[in-house]
Structures are given as structure tokens and as C-alpha cells.
Design an enzyme around this catalytic site. Structure first.
Site, PDB file in Angstrom:
ATOM      1  N   ASP A  70      -9.153   4.391  15.533  1.00 38.95           N
ATOM      2  CA  ASP A  70      -9.507   4.206  14.113  1.00 38.95           C
ATOM      3  C   ASP A  70      -9.982   2.776  13.885  1.00 38.95           C
ATOM      4  O   ASP A  70      -9.488   2.064  13.016  1.00 38.95           O
ATOM      5  CB  ASP A  70      -8.302   4.518  13.228  1.00 38.95           C
ATOM      6  CG  ASP A  70      -8.677   4.689  11.754  1.00 38.95           C
ATOM      7  OD1 ASP A  70      -9.864   4.908  11.464  1.00 38.95           O
ATOM      8  OD2 ASP A  70      -7.784   4.593  10.894  1.00 38.95           O
ATOM      9  N   HIS A  96       0.843  -1.192   0.000  1.00 36.97           N
ATOM     10  CA  HIS A  96       0.000   0.000   0.000  1.00 36.97           C
ATOM     11  C   HIS A  96       0.877   1.239   0.000  1.00 36.97           C
ATOM     12  O   HIS A  96       1.953   1.243   0.601  1.00 36.97           O
ATOM     13  CB  HIS A  96      -0.890  -0.002   1.254  1.00 36.97           C
ATOM     14  CG  HIS A  96      -1.696   1.252   1.426  1.00 36.97           C
ATOM     15  ND1 HIS A  96      -2.743   1.586   0.603  1.00 36.97           N
ATOM     16  CD2 HIS A  96      -1.589   2.269   2.324  1.00 36.97           C
ATOM     17  CE1 HIS A  96      -3.255   2.736   0.992  1.00 36.97           C
ATOM     18  NE2 HIS A  96      -2.577   3.176   2.034  1.00 36.97           N
ATOM     19  N   LYS A 124       6.456  -0.541   7.818  1.00 40.46           N
ATOM     20  CA  LYS A 124       5.716   0.694   7.528  1.00 40.46           C
ATOM     21  C   LYS A 124       6.698   1.848   7.441  1.00 40.46           C
ATOM     22  O   LYS A 124       7.595   1.971   8.283  1.00 40.46           O
ATOM     23  CB  LYS A 124       4.675   0.972   8.617  1.00 40.46           C
ATOM     24  CG  LYS A 124       3.608  -0.104   8.733  1.00 40.46           C
ATOM     25  CD  LYS A 124       2.505   0.301   9.704  1.00 40.46           C
ATOM     26  CE  LYS A 124       1.652   1.412   9.150  1.00 40.46           C
ATOM     27  NZ  LYS A 124       0.469   1.684  10.020  1.00 40.46           N
ATOM     28  N   SER A 162       0.511   5.624   0.482  1.00 40.51           N
ATOM     29  CA  SER A 162      -0.267   6.834   0.721  1.00 40.51           C
ATOM     30  C   SER A 162       0.709   7.993   0.692  1.00 40.51           C
ATOM     31  O   SER A 162       1.925   7.806   0.570  1.00 40.51           O
ATOM     32  CB  SER A 162      -1.003   6.771   2.058  1.00 40.51           C
ATOM     33  OG  SER A 162      -0.101   6.997   3.130  1.00 40.51           O
ATOM     34  N   ASN A 163       0.188   9.184   0.825  1.00 39.60           N
ATOM     35  CA  ASN A 163       1.056  10.356   0.826  1.00 39.60           C
ATOM     36  C   ASN A 163       2.000  10.359   2.018  1.00 39.60           C
ATOM     37  O   ASN A 163       3.017  11.042   2.004  1.00 39.60           O
ATOM     38  CB  ASN A 163       0.202  11.628   0.822  1.00 39.60           C
ATOM     39  CG  ASN A 163       1.000  12.842   0.412  1.00 39.60           C
ATOM     40  OD1 ASN A 163       2.046  12.737  -0.214  1.00 39.60           O
ATOM     41  ND2 ASN A 163       0.509  14.009   0.764  1.00 39.60           N
ATOM     42  N   GLY A 164       1.665   9.590   3.050  1.00 38.46           N
ATOM     43  CA  GLY A 164       2.523   9.531   4.226  1.00 38.46           C
ATOM     44  C   GLY A 164       3.652   8.528   4.122  1.00 38.46           C
ATOM     45  O   GLY A 164       4.580   8.542   4.938  1.00 38.46           O
ATOM     46  N   GLY A 165       3.609   7.621   3.137  1.00 43.20           N
ATOM     47  CA  GLY A 165       4.650   6.606   3.019  1.00 43.20           C
ATOM     48  C   GLY A 165       4.098   5.320   2.447  1.00 43.20           C
ATOM     49  O   GLY A 165       3.011   5.292   1.865  1.00 43.20           O
TER      50      GLY A 165
END
Length: 842
Positions: free
Chosen positions: A363, A231, A253, A233-236
Site C-alpha cells: 500500500d 484518525h 493503533k 476508521s471502521n477498523g479502529g
């Protein structure tokens, strides 16, 4: 989910709204006085400043300046001072809010970090700018721009790309920015998360040092080897990896500094550190993976934890739940109920164990819960975990599981647990936030369908903090009038860009607020079909803007052809023909061959006007379009009635019905077979994920089946008839995530009515679908409204919202297909009197 929708979900509006429209505090330079001769141009995100007497090249090396919320204003002052003093074109994001959206967790990785763009005149000018501006910005920080080459250690980055936008439509219909190669051909200007200049471009000498630094960068003694990316995302990124020290498999991660911002401005590194804290603090709880390592690797940070084998609960729901899979046997529902209740008990137990250790998950939702092969559960993605004593509000939460404002700490987890109890049975928890009446609707549905114990409803209400019906003052939302009244009540004739609220495509598509799919044209047409009085001022709004539409497209669902069709059906034939004639004058390369936005849709519109007015020139134009479709190779990258070759088949079939030319019928048959191939058809033997099994009007089996059905009226081809009958079998699903016409329940209703075989079973299925509109319907300001795409906001448009539901309900009530160009070749059985639509009397 299309994550772009999240950026259009404003807390202060029940509709999708464009980001930044209501920004109250932009950067001062966005409206400050300019030096003499300078000009300023604004669009949705950017402020562009151009100096006098300086022409901008079409493409070349450009400099991007990165920045954070803390230093953006300071960096902008420096860059603006330098560029205005030296007569250099530049642009900048117009507000801190826009910058935060660019750098947010769900921002585009290829654009993240880009705050300011500076346009050098040539390679020598590039070297000067990098040297001088680099010195001025020494010490400033900003997120790494993945698509660019970094200049030294500051916030400057470089890439080769287009300065002036040149858009080309791909075969799939997507508009892409392009460059010109040395031969003058347009090629895509690739803007992915990697520095890849065009192959014909020579790197300037000034970038040699930066290239060496990039190639020489390694993670050194980093002890993990990424084997598979899972996966981004903009975070990594998230990777399946190997710990090279002992060969064990881990989950790795990655977090990028100053990127992947949440609502509070915390970056991905801060959240990864919080996840490390939570895993360590919760060590030993069976549902919590074991932490392995947490370290920095060059500029990024990495967390390694135990790799948990298993499938996300969201996937297990999709595979097992008979409401979704259509295994309607009592044994299937009872078996799933027992499995789901056992899983929920395990999740509840793990959540309580977390709270006893003093940690809030923050979450909890089905994609953050893994079901291991032995049936036990594992919790993942604890990056928003907080100490229980902080009573912290959620900063990231999945739609349908996020607690309302004011519900904080462990109470937010309990709220998510209540949503989870409902969502395991009926995955429509996005409706819960609209009020207690939606909770009670879902509870009634779960109880009736799955036979859960009496205590289930009490558990859900306790978690959600709602009141049982007998103690509530009013559980049901009071509504009055029908869906038409709801649409008209939210009209905004004072808006320049839209008349009716709809999907985000009304903002992403030029002129989308006017269009047949997402804008006023389709809504007004649907209102007229439903018998509503269309206000003259609304039709004026549409026609006045359509006649002066600047960035115009010729297509049916996204452009002038569809507007012309709607205006004609709304009683203004002269204006309609003027609009369609303008569509025909647009360049040929501004369309391609689909019903949605290309030549098939334009050709069908031409047939509409030609047969109405006996215009032989227009009929000849339609035949020329048909010749082009027949000559080109069949098969497209996207399937379905609106995107694929099924639209070609429809257009060719309608021409055949007009003049009986057997060549047209054979061409329509070939296009239909190409459409089946695009959808993954192989005599109906494909796995469950085959596209044709998705009952979607726009890109799945529903629209394709409608075309095959009409073809079957003229040919006895057993393969096409077999495909049609198999596709029809997918239309009876109880559960659908969306209500819309293009990709949801309304489209299935239209298709099922079009293929009505006269049986009581089909009539019952149609009315069941109509009753199920209730699942997607909420009350707003005393009127019923449908939830749009993903259920995140309300929509009135034809493609995704209430207008599409009107077309579906009208098709059943009138016993005929109301969708444009899908007139039934023979009368269909008319349904009995329709009592309700969306649960409310009409």
C-alpha cells in the site's frame, strides 16, 4: 477524499454505480414467500418485513443484531423465525455484499455491525425480546456496534432512536434524521460511534445490567495512555500516546474484531497482526519504525510503535510543488525538482531494502510516507504487507497507486513506485489506469515543466510496465467527435433512476438522477447550450419522471425548480411552468435559504419565469422570499455561491436590477459581506488554508468573486472591490485536482470569464485552463470523457463532469457567462476561435 465514493466504484463499470444494484445473491428471505398477511418493502439496502394489524411506533428502544459473513444467514433464519412467530416488525440488510460494505474499512462507524433491526412495541416487549432472542442467539458473534449498548455477550445491541424516518434540513443543507422530544419538537437523532440516548429518555430496568457492564469495563493494566486521537476508521483508531512504563511517546493503533473488512473479508485485527509481523521482520531498516508492543485490551487489539516525527509526503507535495503553489519562478521549479528526485531515491532505496528482506509493502502511496525533519523518509501503515514469496494481490490500495489486476507481490510495489514518481510532480495518477497514453501525457508534462533527466521517463515506464512510444503500436487513445457525442453515447434511457452517469450524489439525493446538478436536467440543458441535438426521448424521460417525482424537493440544483428551468430552456414552457408551480406548492420547511437547494435558488427561478411571462403574482412571490432572506440573520455554516450568503446577495442583486430599489442593493451588500466572513475573509491577510483562497465555484472564492463583480457594477464600495480583485488572483493556478464545475477547473473557467478584465493575461489563463482539461480527460469507447469527483470514475453531470466542461468552454467561446442567473452586467471580451476542448477537436 470523500470516502463514500469508494463504495460506488465497481470493478465492472467506468461510472459511479450504487452499491448492491447488481448483487446476484441476496439473502433468501429477501424474496422468499411470507406468512399470510405479512408485507415486504425493499429499498437500496434494507428489506423491511411488517406483520398484519401491528402499528409501528414513531420512535423507541430498538434491538440491533450484529453478524458476520460466516454466520449472517444462520442468524437471519433465527431472527426471522422468532419475529414472524411473534408478530414483530423487523428489517435486515438485503445481501451479504451489503453487509460486507457496512462492515468494511471505509464503512460508517456509526452504522457498522448493524445487520438486523427488531422493533419492540414498548419497554416490556423490549425485555422479552432481549431475553428470548438472546437465548436463541447465544454463542453467535458479530462486530461491536459502537452506537449501541451491548446486551450481555452475544450479538444483540440496543439504542433509542427513530423507527420512522423524519428528515429535517439543517442550516448547512444536510438532511438529518430526527426524534421528537417531550414537547413535540424535532431534534437530531444522533447516530455517532457512542451510546448516548436522548436526555429525556429513562433507561428501562432491563438495561441496568448492560449499563453497569459498560461503565465497569476498563483496559486493566494496559500500559499506554492515549493523548490525542489522530484518525478513526471502521477498523479502529490511531492515537498519539504515551508508554506509561517509561514515558516515551508512541503511536498506538487499535483494531476492532470482525470490523474494517478488506476485499478478502479479513478484519482489522488480522491486518494489525500482519503489520506487527512486518515491523518485526524489517527491524533495523532506517525507513521502518521500531515496534514497541502488540497486545489485546478487552475486546480490541493494539499495536504500539515508535512515533515518527514528520509530515506525510502528500502534504509536502501540496506545500512545496510550484505547480500547486503557483510560485512560477524557474528557481522554484528547479529547486522542487531536485528535492523531489532526492526523496524518490530515498523511497526507492527503502522499498528495495524491504524486498530484500522478503516483505512487500502492499500500500505504497504519499500518505503512507513520512518526511522526517532531517529529510529522511519513514514508511507507515504496513497492515497489508505480505511475504514476497506469496505473490499476493493487493487487497487495499489508494486510488491512483493501486496496481491493475494481475500485477502482484513486489511488482505491485514497483507499480506504485512508478505512480509515485509521477505523482510527486503531477498529482493526477488516478488517470494512469486508463492506458499508456495517459502515462505518456503525464511524462511529457513532467519533463516539460520540471526539466527532469532523460532517465526519469525510463524509470517510470519500467516500474509501470509500459512501453516507450517508439515501440508502442498505439500510445494515444483513438477518439472521435466532441464531448457532446461522448455524453450522448453513454445515455441509459432504460434506467429508471438515471439517464446519464454522474456523481454519487445522484443516488444520495432523492431524485438526483433528474436534477440540474447531478442528473438529466443539467446535462440536457448543457447539451442544448453547446448546440447539440437533444433527443426527444431524453427530454420525455426527464419530464415524465419529474411530473411523477415522489420524494420531491423544491430547490434549483437538487429539485423541481432546476428541472423546470431546464425544461423551459429546452423548449417545453407549459410543462416547465407546471413543474415550477408544483415546486411552489411544496411545504416551506422543505427548503432553506441557498442557491443550491433553497429559497435563493427558488427565488431566482421565480424571477426567470416572472420576467419571461410578465407574471406579477410570481414576481410578488419573489419579493416575499427576498423579505424573508433580509429579515433572517445573515451568515451560514458553509460558505460559497451555492451554499452560503453569496447566493442571497445574488438573488437580492437581481431583484434590485429589476426595479432599482436601493434597499435591495444595500441588503445585497450586507449579504456579500456575510459571505466573505463565512469564507474566512479578513482583508486578504488570512493563512493559505482560508476557504476563500480555494478557487471553487460552489463553496470557495470563485463563485463569491462572481457575485462581488456584479455588485461592483452598481457600487463603488472599495472593500468589496478589493476582495473581488484579490479573489481573482486565485484563478490562475495550473494544477487542479478536479475538472468539474462545482469544485474544479470548469468552475474556475466560468468565474475567470465572468471577471474578464480585457487583458491578454486573462485570455491566456483561460486558454491554459481549457488546454488543461486534457489532464482530466480519457477515452472511453472511442469518445472523450471527463473524470468526475476524485478522478475515480467518469461523470457526465453538470456539477462534476463533462456537462460542466461544456458550459465552461461555451462561456469562453461566446464571451459571456452561461451559468444560470449569472448573466454578465456588461459584455465581456470574446475569446479567439477555440481550437480544442479537452485536447480533442470539436
Amino acid at each position: 477524499m470523500d470516502l463514500r465514493h469508494l463504495a460506488y466504484c465497481r470493478a465492472d463499470s467506468p461510472f459511479y454505480e450504487p452499491p448492491g444494484v447488481y448483487t446476484s445473491t441476496g439473502f433468501a428471505l429477501a424474496d422468499a414467500p411470507l406468512p399470510a398477511g405479512w408485507t415486504r418493502t425493499l429499498n437500496a439496502e434494507w428489506v423491511i418485513l411488517s406483520p398484519p394489524d401491528v402499528l409501528l411506533a414513531d420512535q423507541g428502544w430498538k434491538v440491533h443484531v450484529s453478524g458476520t459473513l460466516d454466520n449472517a444467514a444462520r442468524i437471519l433464519d433465527v431472527v426471522a423465525g422468532y419475529c414472524t412467530a411473534n408478530g414483530i416488525w423487523f428489517k435486515f440488510l438485503k445481501s451479504p455484499e451489503t453487509l460486507q460494505q457496512r462492515n468494511s474499512k471505509y464503512g460508517d462507524r456509526g452504522s457498522s455491525g448493524k445487520f438486523i433491526t427488531v422493533y419492540p412495541a414498548d419497554d416490556r416487549h423490549l425485555a422479552t425480546i432481549l431475553s428470548e432472542l438472546g437465548d436463541l442467539l447465544e454463542g453467535e458473534e458479530g462486530p461491536y456496534i459502537l452506537s449501541d449498548l451491548r446486551w450481555r455477550s452475544g450479538p444483540l445491541y440496543v439504542r433509542y432512536g427513530a423507527f420512522v424516518a423524519e428528515l429535517v434540513r439543517t442550516e448547512s443543507g444536510e438532511s438529518v434524521l430526527c426524534l421528537r422530544d417531550p414537547d413535540g419538537h424535532l431534534v437530531p437523532d444522533v447516530r455517532g460511534p457512542g451510546f448516548r440516548p436522548p436526555p429525556w429518555v429513562t433507561l428501562p430496568e432491563v438495561l441496568a445490567e448492560a449499563v453497569r457492564a459498560r461503565r465497569g469495563g476498563t483496559l486493566g493494566d494496559f500500559p499506554f495512555r492515549a493523548d490525542k486521537a489522530l484518525h478513526f476508521s471502521n477498523g479502529g483508531g490511531v492515537y498519539r500516546a504515551t508508554d506509561t512504563r517509561d514515558g516515551t511517546e508512541v503511536l498506538l493503533k487499535e483494531a476492532r474484531p470482525m470490523a474494517g473488512l478488506d476485499e478478502t473479508g479479513r478484519d482489522a485485527v488480522a491486518r494489525l497482526g500482519r503489520e506487527h509481523w512486518a515491523l518485526a521482520h524489517l527491524a533495523g531498516i532506517p525507513e521502518i519504525p521500531r515496534v514497541v508492543d502488540f497486545r489485546r485490551g478487552r475486546e480490541h487489539y493494539f499495536l504500539a510503535r515508535e512515533f515518527v516525527a514528520g509530515e506525510p509526503l502528500a502534504k509536502e507535495i501540496h506545500v512545496r510543488n510550484p505547480l500547486v503553489t503557483e510560485d512560477a519562478s524557474p528557481e522554484a521549479f528547479a529547486g522542487y525538482r531536485d528535492w523531489a528526485l532526492a526523496v524518490l531515491d530515498r523511497i526507492d532505496s527503502g522499498l528495495r531494502a524491504m524486498h530484500e528482506r522478503g516483505v512487500v509493502f502492499g500500500d505504497l502511496h504519499p500518505n503512507n510516507i513520512l518526511i522526517r525533519p532531517d529529510g529522511s523518509v519513514g514508511f507507515i501503515d504496513l497492515e497489508t504487507a505480505t511475504p514476497i514469496e506469496e505473490r499476493a494481490a493487493q487487497v487495499i490500495g489508494a486510488p491512483g497507486f493501486r496496481a491493475p489486476a494481475g500485477v502482484v507481490g513486489s511488482d505491485a510495489d514497483r507499480y506504485a513506485m512508478g505512480c509515485l514518481r509521477l505523482g510527486v510532480f503531477v498529482p493526477l495518477t488516478v488517470t494512469v489506469g486508463w492506458g499508456a497514453y495517459k502515462v505518456e501525457e503525464l511524462l511529457a508534462l513532467v519533463t516539460e515543466t520540471f526539466g527532469v533527466p532523460e532517465s526519469f521517463a525510463d524509470q517510470v515506464r519500467a516500474d509501470l510496465g509500459t512501453t516507450p512510444p517508439e515501440e508502442a503500436v498505439a500510445v494515444a487513445e483513438p477518439v472521435a467527435g466532441g464531448l457532446e457525442a461522448g455524453i450522448l453515447a453513454v445515455a441509459t434511457p432504460g434506467h429508471a433512476d438515471r439517464l446519464f452517469p454522474g456523481d454519487i450524489d445522484q443516488y444520495l439525493t432523492p431524485g438526483g438522477g433528474l436534477s440540474f446538478a447531478y442528473g438529466a436536467a443539467g446535462v440536457l440543458w448543457a447539451l442544448a447550450l453547446a448546440g447539440a441535438d437533444v433527443p426527444g426521448e431524453h427530454l420525455d424521460w426527464l419530464t415524465e419522471r419529474a411530473l411523477t417525482w415522489d420524494d420531491v424537493r423544491p430547490g434549483f440544483y437538487d429539485g423541481l425548480s432546476g428541472v423546470a428551468y431546464a425544461v423551459d430552456r429546452l423548449g417545453r414552457p407549459d410543462t416547465a411552468r407546471e413543474l415550477f408551480d408544483r415546486a411552489l406548492r411544496l411545504p416551506a420547511d422543505s427548503s432553506h435559504g441557498t442557491v443550491l437547494d433553497g429559497s435563493a435558488g427558488i427565488g431566482l427561478t421565480a424571477l426567470h419565469f416572472a420576467t419571461k411571462t410578465d407574471d406579477q403574482d410570481l414576481l410578488g412571490y419573489a419579493y416575499r422570499l427576498a423579505d424573508q432572506l433580509v429579515e433572517r440573520s445573515t451568515g451560514r455554516s458553509r460558505p460559497g455561491l451555492l451554499h452560503g450568503s453569496a447566493g442571497d446577495a445574488l438573488f437580492l442583486l437581481r431583484l434590485y436590477e429589476l426595479d432599482g430599489d436601493e434597499q435591495l442593493l444595500r441588503a445585497a451588500g450586507r449579504a456579500a459581506r456575510a459571505a466573505l466572513s463565512e469564507a474566512g475573509w479578513n482583508s486578504g491577510t488570512e493563512p493559505a488554508e482560508a476557504v476563500w483562497r480555494v478557487p471553487s465555484l460552489s463553496s470557495g472564492g470563485a463563485g463569491l468573486a462572481m457575485v462581488l463583480h456584479d455588485l461592483a457594477g452598481h457600487t463603488d464600495d472599495p472593500d468589496l472591490i478589493d476582495a473581488r480583485d484579490t479573489l481573482r488572483g486565485t484563478f490562475h493556478a495550473h494544477f487542479m485536482a478536479n475538472a468539474g464545475l462545482f469544485r474544479g477547473r470548469a468552475g474556475v473557467i466560468v468565474a475567470l470569464q465572468h471577471l474578464h478584465d480585457g487583458t491578454d493575461e486573462t485570455t491566456r489563463a483561460l486558454h491554459r485552463h481549457l488546454r488543461c482539461f486534457q489532464w482530466h480527460t480519457v477515452g472511453y469507447e472511442g469518445r472523450p470523457h471527463l473524470l468526475g469527483e476524485h478522478g475515480l470514475r467518469l461523470s457526465t453531470d453538470l456539477a462534476t463532469g463533462t456537462a460542466g466542461a461544456l458550459v465552461a468552454a461555451g462561456s469562453v467561446a461566446q464571451g459571456r457567462t452561461l451559468l444560470p442567473f449569472m448573466s454578465s452586467p456588461a459584455p465581456r471580451p470574446q475569446a479567439p476561435v477555440l481550437a480544442t476542448v479537452g485536447g480533442w477537436n470539436r
